[in-house]
Write a protein that holds these residues in place. Structure first.
Motif: not given
Length: 100
Positions: A57-77
């Motif tokens: 997303d625009e913050r550089g986080r994977c929207t599918r692998c991210s939880g609601w509290r914190r995002g998973r930084l790109f690149p995800c698994s």
């Protein structure tokens, strides 16, 4: 998705992969050419669809692998596995075949 349907979906996908691997291992040249003609495009489309789901997303986080509290930084698994199998594996094979 209920447990039975999820199990059938998972089983069907693994059966298809097993079938393709068997064709690759045991196929003659004509069969392998036909397989490449039909399956390479399908696999490419599948990889693109999967990767599109995991675009950052625009913050550089994977929207599918991210939880609601914190995002998973790109690149995800998913992107890491794609790189390992589509890019790094090719570089490893090229380096191995170039060795004396």
């Amino acid at each position: 998705m209920d447990e039975v349907l999820a199990g059938a979906l998972r089983c069907g996908i693994y059966e298809r992969l097993d079938y393709l691997e068997m064709l690759i291992a045991d196929g003659d040249t004509t069969s392998l050419a036909a397989l490449a003609e039909t399956e390479l495009a399908r696999l490419s489309i599948a990889w693109r669809a999967l990767l599109a789901l995991h675009e950052p997303d625009e913050r550089g986080r994977c929207t599918r692998c991210s939880g609601w509290r914190r995002g998973r930084l790109f690149p995800c698994s998913v992107w890491v596995v794609a790189h390992e199998h589509l890019i790094a594996a090719n570089h490893h094979a090229d380096a191995t075949s170039a060795a004396p």
